[in-house]
Design a protein around this motif. Sequence first.
Motif, PDB file in Angstrom:
ATOM      1  N   ASP A  92       0.814  -1.218   0.000  1.00 51.94           N
ATOM      2  CA  ASP A  92       0.000   0.000   0.000  1.00 51.94           C
ATOM      3  C   ASP A  92       0.845   1.265   0.000  1.00 51.94           C
ATOM      4  O   ASP A  92       0.310   2.350  -0.169  1.00 51.94           O
ATOM      5  CB  ASP A  92      -0.896   0.022   1.241  1.00 51.94           C
ATOM      6  CG  ASP A  92      -1.801  -1.182   1.291  1.00 51.94           C
ATOM      7  OD1 ASP A  92      -2.439  -1.443   0.261  1.00 51.94           O
ATOM      8  OD2 ASP A  92      -1.848  -1.846   2.339  1.00 51.94           O
ATOM      9  N   ALA A  93       2.154   1.117   0.207  1.00 50.16           N
ATOM     10  CA  ALA A  93       2.984   2.309   0.377  1.00 50.16           C
ATOM     11  C   ALA A  93       3.129   3.056  -0.941  1.00 50.16           C
ATOM     12  O   ALA A  93       3.189   2.459  -2.007  1.00 50.16           O
ATOM     13  CB  ALA A  93       4.353   1.913   0.909  1.00 50.16           C
ATOM     14  N   SER A  94       3.190   4.385  -0.853  1.00 54.20           N
ATOM     15  CA  SER A  94       3.322   5.212  -2.054  1.00 54.20           C
ATOM     16  C   SER A  94       4.717   5.829  -2.076  1.00 54.20           C
ATOM     17  O   SER A  94       5.591   5.438  -1.304  1.00 54.20           O
ATOM     18  CB  SER A  94       2.268   6.307  -2.040  1.00 54.20           C
ATOM     19  OG  SER A  94       2.530   7.180  -0.962  1.00 54.20           O
ATOM     20  N   TRP A  95       4.900   6.811  -2.952  1.00 48.94           N
ATOM     21  CA  TRP A  95       6.225   7.434  -3.047  1.00 48.94           C
ATOM     22  C   TRP A  95       6.588   8.185  -1.776  1.00 48.94           C
ATOM     23  O   TRP A  95       7.764   8.424  -1.514  1.00 48.94           O
ATOM     24  CB  TRP A  95       6.307   8.349  -4.264  1.00 48.94           C
ATOM     25  CG  TRP A  95       5.375   9.533  -4.253  1.00 48.94           C
ATOM     26  CD1 TRP A  95       4.148   9.592  -4.818  1.00 48.94           C
ATOM     27  CD2 TRP A  95       5.601  10.818  -3.661  1.00 48.94           C
ATOM     28  NE1 TRP A  95       3.586  10.827  -4.614  1.00 48.94           N
ATOM     29  CE2 TRP A  95       4.453  11.601  -3.913  1.00 48.94           C
ATOM     30  CE3 TRP A  95       6.655  11.381  -2.940  1.00 48.94           C
ATOM     31  CZ2 TRP A  95       4.319  12.913  -3.475  1.00 48.94           C
ATOM     32  CZ3 TRP A  95       6.527  12.685  -2.495  1.00 48.94           C
ATOM     33  CH2 TRP A  95       5.374  13.440  -2.765  1.00 48.94           C
ATOM     34  N   ILE A  96       5.595   8.566  -0.976  1.00 44.47           N
ATOM     35  CA  ILE A  96       5.899   9.259   0.277  1.00 44.47           C
ATOM     36  C   ILE A  96       6.769   8.357   1.155  1.00 44.47           C
ATOM     37  O   ILE A  96       7.788   8.789   1.700  1.00 44.47           O
ATOM     38  CB  ILE A  96       4.595   9.587   1.026  1.00 44.47           C
ATOM     39  CG1 ILE A  96       3.694  10.486   0.187  1.00 44.47           C
ATOM     40  CG2 ILE A  96       4.876  10.173   2.398  1.00 44.47           C
ATOM     41  CD1 ILE A  96       3.802  11.940   0.444  1.00 44.47           C
TER      42      ILE A  96
ATOM     43  N   TYR B 134      15.116   9.698   2.393  1.00 40.55           N
ATOM     44  CA  TYR B 134      16.065  10.587   1.715  1.00 40.55           C
ATOM     45  C   TYR B 134      15.786  12.039   2.077  1.00 40.55           C
ATOM     46  O   TYR B 134      16.703  12.822   2.321  1.00 40.55           O
ATOM     47  CB  TYR B 134      15.972  10.396   0.199  1.00 40.55           C
ATOM     48  CG  TYR B 134      16.353   9.006  -0.236  1.00 40.55           C
ATOM     49  CD1 TYR B 134      17.694   8.629  -0.312  1.00 40.55           C
ATOM     50  CD2 TYR B 134      15.391   8.064  -0.550  1.00 40.55           C
ATOM     51  CE1 TYR B 134      18.059   7.351  -0.691  1.00 40.55           C
ATOM     52  CE2 TYR B 134      15.733   6.786  -0.932  1.00 40.55           C
ATOM     53  CZ  TYR B 134      17.074   6.426  -0.996  1.00 40.55           C
ATOM     54  OH  TYR B 134      17.431   5.162  -1.358  1.00 40.55           O
ATOM     55  N   ILE B 135      14.489  12.402   2.103  1.00 42.95           N
ATOM     56  CA  ILE B 135      14.131  13.797   2.391  1.00 42.95           C
ATOM     57  C   ILE B 135      14.622  14.197   3.779  1.00 42.95           C
ATOM     58  O   ILE B 135      15.317  15.203   3.950  1.00 42.95           O
ATOM     59  CB  ILE B 135      12.597  13.997   2.298  1.00 42.95           C
ATOM     60  CG1 ILE B 135      12.123  13.823   0.855  1.00 42.95           C
ATOM     61  CG2 ILE B 135      12.196  15.372   2.813  1.00 42.95           C
ATOM     62  CD1 ILE B 135      10.617  13.869   0.694  1.00 42.95           C
TER      63      ILE B 135
ATOM     64  N   ARG C 156       8.627   5.873   0.214  1.00 43.57           N
ATOM     65  CA  ARG C 156       9.942   5.615  -0.378  1.00 43.57           C
ATOM     66  C   ARG C 156      10.851   6.829  -0.295  1.00 43.57           C
ATOM     67  O   ARG C 156      12.063   6.703  -0.123  1.00 43.57           O
ATOM     68  CB  ARG C 156       9.779   5.214  -1.844  1.00 43.57           C
ATOM     69  CG  ARG C 156       9.205   3.820  -1.991  1.00 43.57           C
ATOM     70  CD  ARG C 156       8.647   3.615  -3.388  1.00 43.57           C
ATOM     71  NE  ARG C 156       7.751   2.462  -3.382  1.00 43.57           N
ATOM     72  CZ  ARG C 156       8.133   1.244  -3.695  1.00 43.57           C
ATOM     73  NH1 ARG C 156       9.381   0.998  -4.052  1.00 43.57           N
ATOM     74  NH2 ARG C 156       7.279   0.241  -3.658  1.00 43.57           N
TER      75      ARG C 156
ATOM     76  N   PHE D   2       7.073  14.771   7.464  1.00 40.36           N
ATOM     77  CA  PHE D   2       7.215  13.702   6.468  1.00 40.36           C
ATOM     78  C   PHE D   2       7.283  12.336   7.123  1.00 40.36           C
ATOM     79  O   PHE D   2       6.738  11.357   6.620  1.00 40.36           O
ATOM     80  CB  PHE D   2       8.448  13.954   5.599  1.00 40.36           C
ATOM     81  CG  PHE D   2       8.135  14.786   4.398  1.00 40.36           C
ATOM     82  CD1 PHE D   2       7.497  14.227   3.306  1.00 40.36           C
ATOM     83  CD2 PHE D   2       8.435  16.125   4.368  1.00 40.36           C
ATOM     84  CE1 PHE D   2       7.170  14.980   2.199  1.00 40.36           C
ATOM     85  CE2 PHE D   2       8.109  16.890   3.264  1.00 40.36           C
ATOM     86  CZ  PHE D   2       7.480  16.323   2.185  1.00 40.36           C
TER      87      PHE D   2
ATOM     88  N   ALA E 136       5.874  11.369   9.855  1.00 43.25           N
ATOM     89  CA  ALA E 136       4.533  10.969  10.284  1.00 43.25           C
ATOM     90  C   ALA E 136       3.706  10.503   9.093  1.00 43.25           C
ATOM     91  O   ALA E 136       2.973   9.512   9.170  1.00 43.25           O
ATOM     92  CB  ALA E 136       3.841  12.135  10.994  1.00 43.25           C
ATOM     93  N   LEU E 137       3.845  11.207   7.963  1.00 40.52           N
ATOM     94  CA  LEU E 137       3.112  10.781   6.762  1.00 40.52           C
ATOM     95  C   LEU E 137       3.560   9.378   6.359  1.00 40.52           C
ATOM     96  O   LEU E 137       2.735   8.527   6.016  1.00 40.52           O
ATOM     97  CB  LEU E 137       3.351  11.758   5.608  1.00 40.52           C
ATOM     98  CG  LEU E 137       2.617  13.082   5.690  1.00 40.52           C
ATOM     99  CD1 LEU E 137       2.871  13.889   4.438  1.00 40.52           C
ATOM    100  CD2 LEU E 137       1.124  12.860   5.858  1.00 40.52           C
TER     101      LEU E 137
ATOM    102  N   ILE F  20       1.863   6.696   8.336  1.00 41.73           N
ATOM    103  CA  ILE F  20       0.486   6.371   7.944  1.00 41.73           C
ATOM    104  C   ILE F  20       0.478   5.607   6.626  1.00 41.73           C
ATOM    105  O   ILE F  20      -0.377   4.760   6.390  1.00 41.73           O
ATOM    106  CB  ILE F  20      -0.344   7.667   7.809  1.00 41.73           C
ATOM    107  CG1 ILE F  20      -0.380   8.415   9.132  1.00 41.73           C
ATOM    108  CG2 ILE F  20      -1.758   7.373   7.353  1.00 41.73           C
ATOM    109  CD1 ILE F  20      -1.130   9.709   9.062  1.00 41.73           C
ATOM    110  N   ASP F  21       1.457   5.916   5.778  1.00 43.69           N
ATOM    111  CA  ASP F  21       1.428   5.460   4.391  1.00 43.69           C
ATOM    112  C   ASP F  21       1.363   3.944   4.229  1.00 43.69           C
ATOM    113  O   ASP F  21       0.782   3.435   3.278  1.00 43.69           O
ATOM    114  CB  ASP F  21       2.682   6.004   3.675  1.00 43.69           C
ATOM    115  CG  ASP F  21       2.520   5.965   2.171  1.00 43.69           C
ATOM    116  OD1 ASP F  21       1.378   5.745   1.716  1.00 43.69           O
ATOM    117  OD2 ASP F  21       3.509   6.163   1.473  1.00 43.69           O
ATOM    118  N   THR F  22       1.955   3.210   5.169  1.00 43.59           N
ATOM    119  CA  THR F  22       1.992   1.760   4.975  1.00 43.59           C
ATOM    120  C   THR F  22       0.643   1.111   5.247  1.00 43.59           C
ATOM    121  O   THR F  22       0.432  -0.037   4.892  1.00 43.59           O
ATOM    122  CB  THR F  22       2.995   1.120   5.937  1.00 43.59           C
ATOM    123  OG1 THR F  22       2.646   1.537   7.258  1.00 43.59           O
ATOM    124  CG2 THR F  22       4.393   1.557   5.623  1.00 43.59           C
TER     125      THR F  22
END
Lengths: 675, 307
Positions: free
Chosen positions: B57-61, B67-68, B63, B108, B110-111, B114-116
């Motif tokens: 379910d993970a998106s580019w956020i 790095y960010i 991934r 980022f 925290a996002l 949630i992303d997974t």
Amino acid sequence: MELLFPIAIEIFCISAVLSFILQKVKSVSHFTSSGLSLIGSAFMLVFAGYILLTHTVINVVLPTSFPLFTLSFHVDGLAAFFIFVIALIALPATLYGISYLKPYYTQYNTGVFGFFYNLFLLSLFLVVTSYNGLYFLFVWELMSLSSFFLVIFEQNHPSTIKAGFIYFVMTHVATGCISFAFILLYLATGSFDFSVIKSHAELIPMTIKSIAIICFIVGFGTKAGIIPFHIWLPKAHSAAPSHVSALMSGVMIKMGIFMFFRMFLDVLTPTPWLGFTILFLGALSSILGVLYALSEHDSKRLLAYHSIENIGIILLGLGGGLVFLTLNYPAFAIISIIAGLYHTINHAIFKSLLFLSAGSVISQTHTRNIEEYGGLIKKMPYTALFFLIGAIAITGLPPFNGFVSEWLTFQGLFKGIAFEGMLIKAAFIFAGVCLAFTGGLAAACFVKAFGITFLARPRSVESQHAKESSFPMVLSMGFLAALCLVFSIGAPYVIAQLRVLVQALGSFTRHTSAMVPAHEKLTDLAALNFNTMGLLLGFTISAAVVYALVYLVSHRQKTVIGSIWECGYTEITPRMEITATGFSRTLILIFKGIFRPTKQVHVEYVDADMRYAPTKTVTLGISDIYENNMYYPLVKLFHRISIQVKKIQSGNINAYLLYIFLTLIGLLLVARYYL
Amino acid sequence: MILILIKLLILPLLSPLCIGIIRKIDAFMQNRRGASVIQPYFDLWKLFHKDEVISPDASWIFRATPYIIFAISLMLPLGIPLLSQVESWGFFSDFLVVVYLLALMTFFLALAGIDTGSMFGGFGASREMTLSALTEAVLVFSLLPIAIISQTSNLILMATTTSSLPPITYFPIFIAFIGFFIALMAETGRIPFDNPSTHLELTMIHEAMIIEYSGKRLALIEWTAANKFLFFVLLGANIFFPYGLSTTTNLLDLLIAVGVVAMKALLLIGAIGIIESSIAKYRLFRLPDLLLTGLILGIISLIATNI
């Protein structure tokens, strides 16, 4: 160049009429009126840019056959700045509306919508240029009524009608206050003309001025949505179509702010307590607005509460400026006022961006409840990206524009904290604490809003089948997202322009000679070399280097797509994700003194004999303390008075003739003895 | 130029060592021998050479986040006084910029939590945002007294002014430092706020948020957390106790400064280690009380600057 303004006004009028005439052919009427409003807004944008760059002031007075009512237009830097903001948001919002309203053709009359939409835009431009009290009230009412009809556009929903009604009542109570204030000023100065009031500003008696200012705060504050006059705002903004919400939230509530600037900084002279009041109201609105936003899971109501928060931040700038002005520190005042104005345009940009992205999601999922979203980043990648940019901007994080104005607002407050006087210091510390908490809580709220909407797994069938919105909608969102970056990188230039504008306001031109040279030690304006570009550049280089190094070290390692860890469960369903309610519940419990959280547990014993555990429904919510403690008692009071008044309303015509006769006699007596 | 290079490299190079030192102190307090102080370097190296598993379910956020946040953490020390008072990096030195960059990292992270679509990630994110919403204000108000005293929001100028103050005026700064210390413990996830070495999902904050990370991305996240820790230590040591900073760019002066700064940082790390070993983790709903205490200390210090 100056002719662009009347031409644009005529274009909006023609567009409104055309939209109304052609309403039978919905697509033609909608396209024509949207196209014309795009052209009109573009003209206004060029006009405002021209005025801002050349620093010209236009003053046109057209007398009418009514005494005291003159059509007086006045375009100075402040008005041009707000014309610029309106036009800048009207462009993408209109473009967005072209495809957003298409599904509505079958159900609603878009021709009439186009009529009111153009009237609304027209009235916005007229409000910021009007320079006569009566004429102002006329265009202000035009704005309120046209926006009311836009709010109740989706009239088939009962909640929309209710929202519209509350908006209607609140906005007219506000207009009542404003009218009263203008009448007071008329009695003191003998004119409704702003230029006359401005030249007599210092001669107005203190009591009259104080009452007028309080009425202005209530009246314009209601339009701006400051707490506790905000109750119409979340209802109306969520009921309107999304591009109208963007315009209302981004631009229309700023008309209240505009009149604050116009009245308190330009036309009138501030009273000593005014700055502190505004500062206090701003601090209260910002922190309470963000706290209520946290508890919302209706995407548009959440954004509406953030508008209240941001209006609060703007007022922190304005209030600080007013305090510095009354203390005679004009250089500090300029910084605070620039912060307020800068936040005005920034909020217009990112809030309309967020409303448009929220609308894009709503058009796909047909619900405003964010608990039913989820996983949309994969279905709607552009909407997600633009919403993320808007979220970072509104949270005040670098590198977007919200950061610049929040930073400036902080700088203004810090100057107040550095004062020796304890009262001033305490007021500014209070404002600073509120602003600091607001920033952090806004971040939490937007992690919730973005995370629950776009990330993880879809929680409803509609979200599973969502698709990216059409090109005009994506384009208008992209335009606003780009503006978020432009207004951050171009910060030094914008600040320099705003400075010229602020210095031309009445409060600064009035006492040029008596000005005390201020101590500009704490970061003077020249030192504000905002370098978002450097920040971005540094980040890009450092991210690229990190990526390259990590690739070098571990490019041989595999990346596997595999299930997540949920303590051994293998069937992961969307119900196992965190919800918006769950996400913010910790913070709501921490601030339970403000929220008064409610918890209702319904237990159903339908098949209790068959099951071990009965079905339970828990509803978590918060109680609305303003409606319960402030507005309902007021409504009850009016109700009680109405019942008393009913006694003299017999319905008998003879009785009414008697009333008219008695009133006449009374008026004649008053006229005889008092005038 | 050489100073900028040092600033860029000091965090990634020395931060794992700091984590090693603090773990050693914890072990000492618990009567254990503990791993070697350079063990974190081996851990990172090991993680970089592991395969990773990513949620479907993970998106580019998810991934991009490691790095960010690592890239942001590299930029953090550019603005703070490290060895001397003559370094200047303009806009980066503003303390609000530093606070907001830290907030951006948390945002980022925290996002990504949630992303997974994992419930631990979601709750970790919720708790982390709850704490960071309150901590941001504490951080601002613990640095503000120095900004008011020195009449600038530039961190380097702040250090310069505080180092030349007579000791009698030092009282408000010390109160502010206690507030800063509370913010430090919260931001870097130490006990009593969070337990960096917890293994119980229900009590985790930071660790719950990153529970789905593995391999090279986990390595980056761990490294970032270490960077952030060292950054806070350096910030605290050089802003609140700005003694020993070199006033010139002579090599000799700088070398002395290296020694002094290292001593101050070690003392602060030691204090953190001893304090976190000697108290228990607080209940989540008691943490706001502690953070508000930090805020009040900041405000007291602001008022005390008048006297």
